[in-house]
Design an enzyme around this catalytic site. Structure first.
Site, short mmCIF file in Angstrom:
data_model
loop_
_atom_site.label_atom_id
_atom_site.label_comp_id
_atom_site.label_asym_id
_atom_site.label_seq_id
_atom_site.Cartn_x
_atom_site.Cartn_y
_atom_site.Cartn_z
N VAL A 158 -31.49 70.55 98.90
CA VAL A 158 -32.46 69.52 99.26
C VAL A 158 -33.13 69.84 100.59
CG1 VAL A 158 -32.75 67.05 99.71
CG2 VAL A 158 -31.07 67.83 98.02
N GLU A 159 -32.35 70.35 101.53
CA GLU A 159 -32.86 70.59 102.87
C GLU A 159 -33.80 71.79 102.95
OE1 GLU A 159 -32.76 69.17 105.74
OE2 GLU A 159 -31.35 67.54 105.45
N SER A 160 -33.40 72.90 102.36
CA SER A 160 -34.10 74.16 102.62
C SER A 160 -34.32 75.03 101.40
CB SER A 160 -33.29 74.97 103.64
OG SER A 160 -32.02 75.30 103.10
#
Length: 567
Positions: A158-160
């Site tokens: 989700v982040e990166s």
């Protein structure tokens, strides 16, 4: 700690469980630190779900979908000798799917909406999974060692999108997307040589420390902790207090949070649900063996990373992808002194490293001090730092004497390699679509503010006379910003690239879309992202004197490895 101990920590789950990174006791103020989430800034050029479909999903859900475009070929890790694990779950995806614990019960359809998007974009997830392959087992082991929900191991999706060089318009970097301030709060070193926010080991430790802290702050509620990781503990606490004053439920699903955060937690739950579903809803997730295949080796001091890659028998690109925290061609002279290498290359690497003469670890140049020289100027000219020069030469202050010979570190690579790296960097800095190269092996250079025939000639290792002759100029011609100059590539040698990543290293440029804020100027934005005012104007088709309007979107080509010093 010995190398053998370090290796065992990575290989044995039981050892990991007993010596997992300790939580850090930071003040409550840290929890309220604002984290800027990954922006729609990181763009894609590799066969993606189309950019429009990514943008549509981002707009619909209120949070950007991190993507994978780094303009470099996908790294094939299968050429490393990794054998399937002889366990109940040979595939790490199967193991994870049976052990997720976070529930989306009580949601309002947000998880299903995100799940539908993922299921419809299988090619995107397949690329994410390929990116995760070198890192995921290590992260799973660290999460298990702390007895945290295994769902958290997929938070970098989700982040990166599991891109270790991911960079957002809020200056968040790495797999776990720490902004500079929050990174420093959780002991992630950031300097010219190294950025701990991109270091797989250091950033994973920091992210799990931070999540554990937030988990305690929000009374052991993991969904609230995850929401706070995205938007900051203060934002979540204010939403809780607002509902509590009105007698409303204070669980995640009922809080009035920013749209980005409202989609952030469901997105993690959705990807976990897809992994746990038989057949992964038709998405093909490449197998990741459920066993350790990274070893952490203490190299005992600074080493050229291209040399380290040769000693380990892997490519320079793979060395940087396993150790993405390093900004330059060598490890940080002041540490960390550990490198991650594939487990099946550990013995080879340690043996070759022990046999390597100390003077071959890093290549050195010498500089004889001339009248008028300063340490600052010498450091700038050699693309290093005053601190490094002082340390290497035993200097206690910045005083230097004429004729003293100083030792300067330089990259060990051929002139041809240096030229290729510099050409690639120039092309990236000016963005795709720029006619950088012409038939006949010529380079087209766009003049930037402050440049002269002399500085440009020096940059490419050609004479001022030749540069003037090729462009029909006199030796005293004045240049204009944006003017195009032709350099004959066969004669260009590019003398100032010793500080760059060596040829074969990953492309570390990312596209960032920055939304202008009240009070911003081209100068302040250029300083924020370590690019020039002329470049920003060139990339966006504006004049350097143009007035910026709040809300205006600017496109920037940011080199991630140049951001630590400007953080």
């Amino acid at each position: 700690m010995t190398r053998r101990t370090i290796s065992l920590l990575l290989v044995c789950a039981s050892a990991l469980a007993s010596v997992g990174c300790a939580s850090m006791n930071h003040s409550p103020a840290v929890a309220a630190a604002s984290r800027t989430p990954p922006a729609a800034a990181v763009t894609v050029t590799v066969a993606a779900p189309s950019a429009s479909s990514v943008a549509t999903a981002a707009n619909a859900s209120g949070t950007p979908i991190p993507d994978l475009n780094d303009n470099s070929p996908l790294i094939q890790w299968k050429n490393l000798n990794i054998t399937p694990a002889e366990t109940e779950y040979a595939d790490l995806w199967d193991y994870l799917g049976k052990h997720f614990t976070l529930s989306g019960a009580g949601g309002d359809g947000r998880v299903q909406s995100e799940l539908t998007w993922y299921a419809q974009h299988g090619a995107y997830l397949e690329r994410v999974a390929n990116r995760a392959r070198p890192y995921l087992y290590y992260i799973v082991q660290q999460v298990e060692a702390r007895k945290m929900p295994l769902d958290i191991a997929l938070l970098p999706v989700v982040e990166s999108a599991f891109d270790p060089f991911a960079y957002s318009n809020g200056r968040a970097a790495g797999l776990w997307q720490f902004i500079p301030g929050t990174g420093r709060s959780w002991d992630l070193k950031q300097d010219w040589w190294y950025d701990g926010r991109r270091d797989v080991v250091a950033s994973t430790r920091a992210a799990l420390d931070y999540l554990e802290y937030l988990h305690g702050q929000f009374h052991n509620d993991w969904l609230l902790a995850l929401a706070a990781y995205n938007s900051g503990g203060g934002t979540v606490q204010r939403a809780i207090d607002y509902n509590a004053r009105r007698g409303l439920p204070t669980d995640f699903w009922n809080l009035d949070l920013p749209a980005e955060t409202r989609a952030y937690v469901p997105r993690l739950l959705a990807i976990c649900q897809l992994v746990a579903t038989s057949g992964h809803l038709g998405v093909s997730l490449p197998t990741i063996p459920n066993q350790a295949y990274l070893a952490q080796v203490n190299v005992g001091g600074q080493i050229d990373l291209a040399t380290a890659a040769k000693l380990a028998g892997i490519t320079t690109q793979q060395m940087y992808l396993l150790n993405p925290g390093f900004n330059r061609w060598a490890t940080d002279p002041s540490g960390p002194t550990t490198l991650l290498v594939p487990l099946d290359r550990q013995t080879q690497f340690e043996t070759a490293l022990a046999a390597l003469p100390p003077h071959d670890r890093v290549q050195w140049a010498t500089h004889r001090v001339q009248s008028g020289d300063t340490l600052g100027a010498i450091a700038r000219n050699h693309h290093t730092t005053v601190a490094v020069i002082r340390t290497l030469n035993g200097l206690h202050d910045n005083l230097i004497h004429v004729h003293k010979v100083l030792l300067i570190p330089v990259a060990r690579k051929t002139l041809a390699d240096a030229t290729l790296v510099a050409e690639a960097r120039l092309a990236r800095r000016h963005g795709p679509g720029r006619d950088r190269y012409e038939p006949g092996g010529r380079i087209v250079h766009h003049v930037h503010s402050g440049e002269s025939l002399w500085t440009i000639a020096r940059r490419y290792g050609v004479t001022v006379a030749h540069l003037a002759q090729w462009n029909g100029l006199s030796l005293h011609s004045r240049l204009h910003v944006g003017q195009r100059l032709t350099i004959r590539r066969q004669q260009a040698q590019v003398l100032d690239t010793a500080y760059e990543l060596p040829a074969g290293a990953p492309n570390t440029q990312r596209v960032v879309y920055y939304r202008v804020r009240t009070g911003d100027s081209l100068s302040s934005i250029s300083a924020r992202f370590n690019v020039s005012v002329a470049e920003i104007a060139d990339w966006n088709g504006i004049n350097t004197s143009d007035y910026l309007r709040a809300g205006e979107r600017l496109k920037l080509y940011v080199d991630v490895t140049d951001q630590s010093a400007s953080s």
